[in-house]
Design a protein around this motif. Structure first.
Motif, PDB file in Angstrom:
ATOM      1  N   GLU A 174     -48.647 -15.582 -23.414  1.00  0.00           N
ATOM      2  CA  GLU A 174     -48.490 -16.222 -24.713  1.00  0.00           C
ATOM      3  C   GLU A 174     -47.503 -17.390 -24.642  1.00  0.00           C
ATOM      4  N   ALA A 175     -46.374 -17.188 -23.983  1.00  0.00           N
ATOM      5  CA  ALA A 175     -45.378 -18.243 -23.878  1.00  0.00           C
ATOM      6  C   ALA A 175     -45.899 -19.425 -23.064  1.00  0.00           C
ATOM      7  N   LEU A 176     -46.542 -19.154 -21.932  1.00  0.00           N
ATOM      8  CA  LEU A 176     -47.049 -20.238 -21.085  1.00  0.00           C
ATOM      9  C   LEU A 176     -48.157 -21.017 -21.793  1.00  0.00           C
ATOM     10  N   THR A 177     -49.020 -20.302 -22.496  1.00  0.00           N
ATOM     11  CA  THR A 177     -50.095 -20.973 -23.228  1.00  0.00           C
ATOM     12  C   THR A 177     -49.527 -21.872 -24.321  1.00  0.00           C
ATOM     13  N   TYR A 178     -48.530 -21.362 -25.039  1.00  0.00           N
ATOM     14  CA  TYR A 178     -47.878 -22.170 -26.073  1.00  0.00           C
ATOM     15  C   TYR A 178     -47.292 -23.439 -25.473  1.00  0.00           C
ATOM     16  N   LEU A 179     -46.585 -23.314 -24.350  1.00  0.00           N
ATOM     17  CA  LEU A 179     -45.981 -24.481 -23.706  1.00  0.00           C
ATOM     18  C   LEU A 179     -47.045 -25.492 -23.285  1.00  0.00           C
ATOM     19  N   ALA A 180     -48.138 -24.990 -22.720  1.00  0.00           N
ATOM     20  CA  ALA A 180     -49.187 -25.888 -22.240  1.00  0.00           C
ATOM     21  C   ALA A 180     -49.856 -26.650 -23.373  1.00  0.00           C
ATOM     22  N   HIS A 181     -49.972 -26.016 -24.542  1.00  0.00           N
ATOM     23  CA  HIS A 181     -50.646 -26.667 -25.665  1.00  0.00           C
ATOM     24  C   HIS A 181     -49.709 -27.543 -26.490  1.00  0.00           C
ATOM     25  N   HIS A 182     -48.469 -27.147 -26.628  1.00  0.00           N
ATOM     26  CA  HIS A 182     -47.580 -27.798 -27.595  1.00  0.00           C
ATOM     27  C   HIS A 182     -46.402 -28.557 -26.990  1.00  0.00           C
ATOM     28  N   CYS A 183     -46.146 -28.367 -25.703  1.00  0.00           N
ATOM     29  CA  CYS A 183     -44.917 -28.935 -25.126  1.00  0.00           C
ATOM     30  C   CYS A 183     -45.159 -29.757 -23.867  1.00  0.00           C
ATOM     31  N   ARG A 184     -46.388 -30.171 -23.645  1.00  0.00           N
ATOM     32  CA  ARG A 184     -46.686 -30.943 -22.445  1.00  0.00           C
ATOM     33  C   ARG A 184     -46.061 -32.323 -22.501  1.00  0.00           C
ATOM     34  N   ALA A 185     -45.643 -32.789 -21.339  1.00  0.00           N
ATOM     35  CA  ALA A 185     -45.120 -34.147 -21.228  1.00  0.00           C
ATOM     36  C   ALA A 185     -46.232 -35.147 -21.490  1.00  0.00           C
ATOM     37  N   SER A 186     -45.845 -36.317 -21.975  1.00  0.00           N
ATOM     38  CA  SER A 186     -46.809 -37.402 -22.144  1.00  0.00           C
ATOM     39  C   SER A 186     -47.302 -37.850 -20.776  1.00  0.00           C
ATOM     40  N   HIS A 187     -48.380 -38.614 -20.760  1.00  0.00           N
ATOM     41  CA  HIS A 187     -48.947 -39.083 -19.490  1.00  0.00           C
ATOM     42  C   HIS A 187     -47.904 -39.828 -18.669  1.00  0.00           C
ATOM     43  N   GLU A 188     -47.045 -40.570 -19.330  1.00  0.00           N
ATOM     44  CA  GLU A 188     -46.032 -41.367 -18.648  1.00  0.00           C
ATOM     45  C   GLU A 188     -45.077 -40.498 -17.831  1.00  0.00           C
ATOM     46  N   TRP A 189     -44.816 -39.276 -18.305  1.00  0.00           N
ATOM     47  CA  TRP A 189     -43.817 -38.418 -17.680  1.00  0.00           C
ATOM     48  C   TRP A 189     -44.405 -37.151 -17.087  1.00  0.00           C
ATOM     49  N   ASP A 190     -45.712 -37.024 -17.063  1.00  0.00           N
ATOM     50  CA  ASP A 190     -46.324 -35.780 -16.628  1.00  0.00           C
ATOM     51  C   ASP A 190     -46.179 -35.572 -15.120  1.00  0.00           C
ATOM     52  N   VAL A 191     -46.035 -34.317 -14.731  1.00  0.00           N
ATOM     53  CA  VAL A 191     -45.908 -33.928 -13.326  1.00  0.00           C
ATOM     54  C   VAL A 191     -46.781 -32.693 -13.100  1.00  0.00           C
ATOM     55  N   ARG A 192     -47.559 -32.717 -12.043  1.00  0.00           N
ATOM     56  CA  ARG A 192     -48.459 -31.606 -11.742  1.00  0.00           C
ATOM     57  C   ARG A 192     -47.886 -30.734 -10.640  1.00  0.00           C
ATOM     58  N   ALA A 193     -48.173 -29.441 -10.707  1.00  0.00           N
ATOM     59  CA  ALA A 193     -47.821 -28.555  -9.601  1.00  0.00           C
ATOM     60  C   ALA A 193     -48.539 -29.011  -8.333  1.00  0.00           C
ATOM     61  N   VAL A 194     -47.912 -28.808  -7.185  1.00  0.00           N
ATOM     62  CA  VAL A 194     -48.482 -29.283  -5.932  1.00  0.00           C
ATOM     63  C   VAL A 194     -49.790 -28.554  -5.635  1.00  0.00           C
ATOM     64  N   ALA A 195     -50.667 -29.247  -4.929  1.00  0.00           N
ATOM     65  CA  ALA A 195     -51.947 -28.659  -4.533  1.00  0.00           C
ATOM     66  C   ALA A 195     -51.700 -27.417  -3.693  1.00  0.00           C
ATOM     67  N   GLY A 196     -52.480 -26.393  -3.954  1.00  0.00           N
ATOM     68  CA  GLY A 196     -52.342 -25.150  -3.213  1.00  0.00           C
ATOM     69  C   GLY A 196     -51.409 -24.147  -3.862  1.00  0.00           C
ATOM     70  N   ARG A 197     -50.559 -24.620  -4.800  1.00  0.00           N
ATOM     71  CA  ARG A 197     -49.649 -23.700  -5.491  1.00  0.00           C
ATOM     72  C   ARG A 197     -49.888 -23.719  -7.002  1.00  0.00           C
ATOM     73  N   TYR A 198     -50.776 -24.566  -7.446  1.00  0.00           N
ATOM     74  CA  TYR A 198     -51.040 -24.727  -8.876  1.00  0.00           C
ATOM     75  C   TYR A 198     -51.585 -23.440  -9.481  1.00  0.00           C
ATOM     76  N   GLN A 199     -50.971 -23.029 -10.593  1.00  0.00           N
ATOM     77  CA  GLN A 199     -51.461 -21.927 -11.401  1.00  0.00           C
ATOM     78  C   GLN A 199     -51.606 -22.430 -12.833  1.00  0.00           C
ATOM     79  N   PRO A 200     -52.714 -22.112 -13.507  1.00  0.00           N
ATOM     80  CA  PRO A 200     -52.893 -22.600 -14.886  1.00  0.00           C
ATOM     81  C   PRO A 200     -51.907 -21.938 -15.839  1.00  0.00           C
ATOM     82  N   MET A 201     -51.546 -22.679 -16.883  1.00  0.00           N
ATOM     83  CA  MET A 201     -50.661 -22.151 -17.922  1.00  0.00           C
ATOM     84  C   MET A 201     -51.423 -21.768 -19.177  1.00  0.00           C
ATOM     85  N   LYS A 202     -52.610 -22.308 -19.367  1.00  0.00           N
ATOM     86  CA  LYS A 202     -53.434 -21.945 -20.515  1.00  0.00           C
ATOM     87  C   LYS A 202     -54.186 -20.664 -20.170  1.00  0.00           C
TER      88      LYS A 202
END
Length: 274
Positions: A174-202
């Motif tokens: 619930e907390a991770l989903t909320y963060l992913a929907h409501h607290c994501r950085a704008s495109h200008e400041w967005d950062v992705r988890a590295v390939a191979g370690r990425y786990q979805p938050m939604k």
């Protein structure tokens, strides 16, 4: 142990008996590392390596960092025995000597810094507060110190990892989903988890998320970051060594909520001295 002692030696903030400043000698750095061990390994179940012998947490980044401390002057003994909270601060110019920031092992921070070559970045990490000091007062003391540090070094952007306990993201759905929907950085400041370690938050439908319960389920540090206007990156990472689920936090200083700038950076706060 090699260590870096900052030239910024004055008091950075004070609340009652609590003083916040940077470590001034190797004994204070080692005391902070022992607090980190107590919290990360004894309390939260991190997997010890060579640190287990002497019961302190350290890595190759420590000698390049400034170590922010909160001391309680109601406690007896020398200053290194009065430390009740700590934060590790790694400026971009010092990170370059290490080949990058600590967070780059989990998130594509190097791409963010490359997009903003004129910005000065600061990585916040290894946040620890002793159990009996986990109060708003201690958090406010730490933020007083961070704000004074930002101003002294003209920092433009704060970044770092924040952690949920355990290695199962679904336990924090619930907390991770909320963060992913409501607290994501704008495109200008967005950062992705590295390939191979990425786990979805939604992890669950947003319709199943109640804001109040989602926020209540977040660690205090995450809520503190959100209060000052922080945003989160794309995806989370499982850190098996520290037994945590990590998210990426980004805080451009110019976007920090004005009420916190006024509170922590006002003229009534003790000035940093070099």
């Amino acid at each position: 142990m090699g260590c870096k002692i900052s030239a910024l030696t004055g008091t950075l903030g004070r609340i009652g008996s609590l003083e916040v400043r940077l470590a001034r000698n190797p004994a204070e750095i080692r005391a902070a590392q022992k607090i980190r061990y107590r919290i990360f390994y004894d309390e939260l179940g991190a997997r010890p390596g060579l640190q287990h012998i002497n019961r302190y947490d350290s890595d190759r980044f420590d000698p390049l960092c400034d170590h922010l401390l909160v001391l309680d002057h109601e406690l007896g003994g020398p200053d290194h025995q009065r430390i009740v909270a700590t934060y590790r601060l790694l400026r971009q110019d010092m990170a370059q000597a290490a080949g990058g920031f600590y967070s780059e092992g989990e998130f594509e921070l190097n791409r963010l810094t490359a997009r903003h070559p004129q910005q000065r970045f600061l990585e916040l990490g290894r946040s620890c507060v002793l159990p009996e000091y986990r109060s708003r007062r201690s958090i406010e003391a730490l933020w007083q110190g961070i704000w004074a540090y930002l101003n002294h070094y003209n920092i433009d952007v704060m970044v770092g990892c924040a952690s949920f306990s355990g290695t199962d993201p679904s336990a924090h759905a619930e907390a991770l989903t909320y963060l992913a929907h409501h607290c994501r950085a704008s495109h200008e400041w967005d950062v992705r988890a590295v390939a191979g370690r990425y786990q979805p938050m939604k992890l669950i439908p947003i319709e199943a998320v109640t804001a109040k319960t989602a926020i209540a389920a977040m660690p205090p540090l995450v809520k503190a970051y959100l209060r000052v206007g922080a945003r989160v990156g794309n995806g989370c990472v499982i850190d098996h060594d520290f037994a945590t689920v990590d998210i990426f936090i980004v805080m451009p200083v110019k976007e920090i909520a004005a009420r916190y700038i006024s509170y922590y950076g006002g003229t009534n706060q003790p000035c940093a001295t070099a």
